[in-house]
Design a protein around this motif. Structure first.
Motif, PDB file in Angstrom:
ATOM      1  N   ILE A   1       0.824  -1.217   0.000  1.00 35.68           N
ATOM      2  CA  ILE A   1       0.000   0.000   0.000  1.00 35.68           C
ATOM      3  C   ILE A   1       0.856   1.265   0.000  1.00 35.68           C
ATOM      4  CG2 ILE A   1      -1.940  -1.161   1.117  1.00 35.68           C
ATOM      5  CD1 ILE A   1      -1.139   0.367   3.709  1.00 35.68           C
ATOM      6  N   ILE A   2       2.127   1.147   0.418  1.00 32.50           N
ATOM      7  CA  ILE A   2       3.058   2.277   0.389  1.00 32.50           C
ATOM      8  C   ILE A   2       4.391   1.741  -0.096  1.00 32.50           C
ATOM      9  CG2 ILE A   2       4.136   4.150   1.689  1.00 32.50           C
ATOM     10  CD1 ILE A   2       1.983   3.721   3.854  1.00 32.50           C
TER      11      ILE A   2
ATOM     12  N   ASN B   1      -6.683   6.272  14.104  1.00 35.89           N
ATOM     13  CA  ASN B   1      -6.853   5.323  12.997  1.00 35.89           C
ATOM     14  C   ASN B   1      -6.048   5.716  11.764  1.00 35.89           C
ATOM     15  OD1 ASN B   1      -8.054   2.778  12.625  1.00 35.89           O
ATOM     16  ND2 ASN B   1      -9.544   3.624  11.187  1.00 35.89           N
ATOM     17  N   LEU B   2      -4.888   6.314  11.999  1.00 35.91           N
ATOM     18  CA  LEU B   2      -3.940   6.623  10.942  1.00 35.91           C
ATOM     19  C   LEU B   2      -2.686   5.786  11.127  1.00 35.91           C
ATOM     20  CD1 LEU B   2      -4.172  10.527  10.876  1.00 35.91           C
ATOM     21  CD2 LEU B   2      -5.357   8.904   9.386  1.00 35.91           C
ATOM     22  N   LEU B   3      -1.987   5.540  10.029  1.00 33.80           N
ATOM     23  CA  LEU B   3      -0.694   4.868  10.082  1.00 33.80           C
ATOM     24  C   LEU B   3       0.405   5.901  10.314  1.00 33.80           C
ATOM     25  CD1 LEU B   3      -0.864   2.357   7.084  1.00 33.80           C
ATOM     26  CD2 LEU B   3      -0.586   1.730   9.486  1.00 33.80           C
ATOM     27  N   TYR B   4       1.208   5.664  11.353  1.00 32.75           N
ATOM     28  CA  TYR B   4       2.377   6.495  11.626  1.00 32.75           C
ATOM     29  C   TYR B   4       3.626   5.673  11.306  1.00 32.75           C
ATOM     30  CZ  TYR B   4      -0.509   9.864  14.215  1.00 32.75           C
ATOM     31  OH  TYR B   4      -1.449  10.803  14.578  1.00 32.75           O
ATOM     32  N   VAL B   5       4.543   6.251  10.550  1.00 33.49           N
ATOM     33  CA  VAL B   5       5.791   5.587  10.179  1.00 33.49           C
ATOM     34  C   VAL B   5       6.957   6.472  10.596  1.00 33.49           C
ATOM     35  CG1 VAL B   5       7.191   4.633   8.309  1.00 33.49           C
ATOM     36  CG2 VAL B   5       4.684   4.436   8.219  1.00 33.49           C
ATOM     37  N   THR B   6       7.906   5.902  11.347  1.00 33.92           N
ATOM     38  CA  THR B   6       9.110   6.650  11.702  1.00 33.92           C
ATOM     39  C   THR B   6      10.210   6.363  10.688  1.00 33.92           C
ATOM     40  OG1 THR B   6      10.038   4.901  13.134  1.00 33.92           O
ATOM     41  CG2 THR B   6       8.551   6.524  14.162  1.00 33.92           C
ATOM     42  N   HIS B   7      10.896   7.429  10.294  1.00 31.76           N
ATOM     43  CA  HIS B   7      12.024   7.318   9.372  1.00 31.76           C
ATOM     44  C   HIS B   7      13.297   7.610  10.153  1.00 31.76           C
ATOM     45  CE1 HIS B   7       8.985   7.255   6.249  1.00 31.76           C
ATOM     46  NE2 HIS B   7       8.513   8.401   6.717  1.00 31.76           N
ATOM     47  N   ARG B   8      14.309   6.813   9.956  1.00 31.10           N
ATOM     48  CA  ARG B   8      15.501   6.871  10.803  1.00 31.10           C
ATOM     49  C   ARG B   8      16.208   8.217  10.731  1.00 31.10           C
ATOM     50  NH1 ARG B   8      19.180   2.425   9.111  1.00 31.10           N
ATOM     51  NH2 ARG B   8      20.347   3.082  10.948  1.00 31.10           N
ATOM     52  N   SER B   9      15.974   8.973   9.670  1.00 29.52           N
ATOM     53  CA  SER B   9      16.617  10.279   9.515  1.00 29.52           C
ATOM     54  C   SER B   9      15.990  11.358  10.385  1.00 29.52           C
ATOM     55  CB  SER B   9      16.549  10.704   8.047  1.00 29.52           C
ATOM     56  OG  SER B   9      15.198  10.841   7.633  1.00 29.52           O
ATOM     57  N   GLY B  10      14.881  11.035  11.079  1.00 27.26           N
ATOM     58  CA  GLY B  10      14.257  12.002  11.969  1.00 27.26           C
ATOM     59  C   GLY B  10      12.927  12.542  11.491  1.00 27.26           C
TER      60      GLY B  10
ATOM     61  N   TYR C   1      -0.183   8.356   7.308  1.00 24.52           N
ATOM     62  CA  TYR C   1      -0.888   7.866   6.128  1.00 24.52           C
ATOM     63  C   TYR C   1      -2.289   7.427   6.524  1.00 24.52           C
ATOM     64  CZ  TYR C   1       3.764   7.425   3.987  1.00 24.52           C
ATOM     65  OH  TYR C   1       5.019   7.675   3.504  1.00 24.52           O
ATOM     66  N   SER C   2      -3.186   7.463   5.574  1.00 24.00           N
ATOM     67  CA  SER C   2      -4.468   6.795   5.767  1.00 24.00           C
ATOM     68  C   SER C   2      -4.226   5.285   5.715  1.00 24.00           C
ATOM     69  CB  SER C   2      -5.446   7.205   4.666  1.00 24.00           C
ATOM     70  OG  SER C   2      -5.046   6.654   3.418  1.00 24.00           O
TER      71      SER C   2
ATOM     72  N   LEU D   1      -0.478  11.708   4.201  1.00 22.14           N
ATOM     73  CA  LEU D   1      -1.179  12.861   4.754  1.00 22.14           C
ATOM     74  C   LEU D   1      -0.215  13.944   5.196  1.00 22.14           C
ATOM     75  CD1 LEU D   1      -3.858  10.916   6.824  1.00 22.14           C
ATOM     76  CD2 LEU D   1      -4.094  11.888   4.530  1.00 22.14           C
ATOM     77  N   THR D   2       0.802  13.572   5.958  1.00 18.48           N
ATOM     78  CA  THR D   2       1.790  14.556   6.403  1.00 18.48           C
ATOM     79  C   THR D   2       3.155  13.908   6.504  1.00 18.48           C
ATOM     80  OG1 THR D   2       1.393  14.059   8.730  1.00 18.48           O
ATOM     81  CG2 THR D   2       0.115  15.855   7.789  1.00 18.48           C
ATOM     82  N   LYS D   3       4.181  14.728   6.387  1.00 15.41           N
ATOM     83  CA  LYS D   3       5.560  14.321   6.676  1.00 15.41           C
ATOM     84  C   LYS D   3       6.155  15.418   7.547  1.00 15.41           C
ATOM     85  CE  LYS D   3       7.907  11.808   3.932  1.00 15.41           C
ATOM     86  NZ  LYS D   3       8.686  11.233   2.801  1.00 15.41           N
ATOM     87  N   ILE D   4       6.531  15.056   8.768  1.00 14.55           N
ATOM     88  CA  ILE D   4       6.902  16.031   9.784  1.00 14.55           C
ATOM     89  C   ILE D   4       8.383  15.898  10.114  1.00 14.55           C
ATOM     90  CG2 ILE D   4       6.432  16.822  12.142  1.00 14.55           C
ATOM     91  CD1 ILE D   4       3.736  15.138  11.773  1.00 14.55           C
TER      92      ILE D   4
END
Length: 405
Positions: free
Chosen positions: A50-51, A66-75, A80-81, A87-90
């Protein structure tokens, strides 16, 4: 094998050499063609992407919204829905992030009372090449609204209102630093009383610290949701915060950590060459590393002659050879019958999903799904309605949903 207590200290010396770290990386992180032949299930399930094309990622979690949160090692933190729409990248503005080796932004957890206290808890490695450790923070996102405000219009995801970090607070900062970029542990889990569990690794070259209750390496720590040592911890009479924060000790690199509905804590950890474990965690218990282990050093030498020792807990389940376990959940839904009321954990080395039954103090009936999938399965999560999502890591990470064929 058992030896007198006075000889125990002879086996706590760390005989690591540089080649061991290289071999560790090769053996546990880049074995792409190995296969486990034990209890392989004829798959009735499949993985649906899906991603795709994510940057290097470590954790995935379905939030209370009810959203998917994904952590990226770069910070970075992405939302995502459940269908995979970004939806956002923070940018979390982690100015002290140490992104090297196994380090970087890692786990994510949500305050149990997220509707009223929308804190998001995150772990990451901080510091420098010569002095780094694990840190846990909690953040409030800008314009984050309580879930109750979304109920009138559930088609509008809360994350669409997010435009950065409003508040960031440090919850835990590791005192014992290392000059290695490995074995951080870094998993987070909440108990029913809002206390926060944090797993810490032994730093690879500092394995004797796992047996030192004065050290915060190789432990499962229990803190309040604001970062104090929990009053119910077993060593509250200790002189240092590190000692008072300890809930259990003798761990190598615990990267799976969950709390069941009955408050039983379940953890799994990486062994060396063999000796991966599932442990049922209890207060004040010594889980043995590096005094007892069924694994060997990466260069083939004995780490310890002991596989058991007085006052050290045996694992509830052991993998030898190692599978490199990573994420873990307990599947408490009937939506996917093959998973119902079972532990599900992902394997980096064999690139497959392991399913086991937890019955009182025993872990049995291992089943394997998606054998030799070709994806290093890093983490797993489930939604309120029983959907299961798996994060595959690497420089081009992906998220898959488990679907019934």
């Amino acid at each position: 094998m058992r030896l007198p207590q006075r000889k125990l200290a002879l086996f706590l010396r760390p005989p690591w050499i540089n080649i061991a770290l290289t071999l560790a990386t090769l053996l546990t992180c880049y074995v792409a063609n190995a296969s486990s032949t034990k209890n392989v299930v004829d798959d009735t399930l499949s993985l649906s992407p899906i991603i795709i094309d994510l940057s290097a990622s470590w954790a995935i979690n379905v939030g209370p919204d009810n959203l998917l949160y994904v952590t990226h090692r770069s910070g970075l933190l992405s939302t995502y829905s459940l269908s995979g729409e970004l939806l956002t990248k923070i940018d979390l503005q982690l100015n002290d992030l140490y992104y090297a080796g196994q380090g970087g932004l890692s786990a994510i957890a949500f305050h149990p009372n997220f509707d009223r206290q929308p804190w998001i808890y995150l772990s990451y490695s901080y510091g420098s090449k010569t002095a780094n450790g694990l840190k846990v923070i909690r953040v409030l996102l800008k314009n984050a609204k309580p879930e109750s405000e979304q109920l009138a219009n559930p088609s509008t995801p809360r994350a669409l209102n997010i435009d950065g970090v409003a508040v960031s607070e440090t919850i835990f900062e590791q005192a014992d630093l290392r000059s290695t970029a490995a074995h951080y542990g870094a998993r987070l889990a909440f108990m029913a009383d809002n206390s926060l569990l944090i797993s810490t690794g032994d730093g690879f070259d500092y394995r004797e610290h796992a047996q030192k209750r004065t050290s915060d390496m190789g432990k499962i720590l229990r803190l309040t949701d604001t970062g104090e040592a929990h009053a119910g911890n077993p060593f509250m009479s200790g002189d240092t915060f590190s000692q008072r924060a300890v809930y259990s000790f003798g761990h190598r690199n615990p990267q799976g950590l969950i709390v069941l509905s009955d408050q039983q804590i379940v953890a799994h950890e990486h062994g060396p060459a063999g000796g991966d474990e599932i442990n049922l965690i209890n207060s004040g218990v010594n889980y043995g590393w590096p005094v007892i282990t069924q694994g060997k050093d990466y260069i083939g030498s004995l780490i310890s002659p002991f596989t058991e020792y007085d006052n050290m807990e045996q694992p509830a389940f052991n993998w030898t050879p190692s599978i490199a376990p990573s994420g873990m959940i307990f599947y408490n839904s009937e939506v996917i019958p093959d998973f119902s009321n079972r532990l599900l954990l992902t394997s980096l080395k064999y690139q497959q999903l392991h399913s086991l039954v937890l019955n009182n103090e025993s872990v049995t009936d291992e089943r394997i799904f998606f054998a030799n999938s070709g994806y290093r399965m890093r983490d797993i999560t489930m939604s309120k309605d029983g959907r299961v999502f798996i994060l595959a890591d690497g420089d081009m990470a992906s998220v898959f949903e488990v679907v019934m064929q």
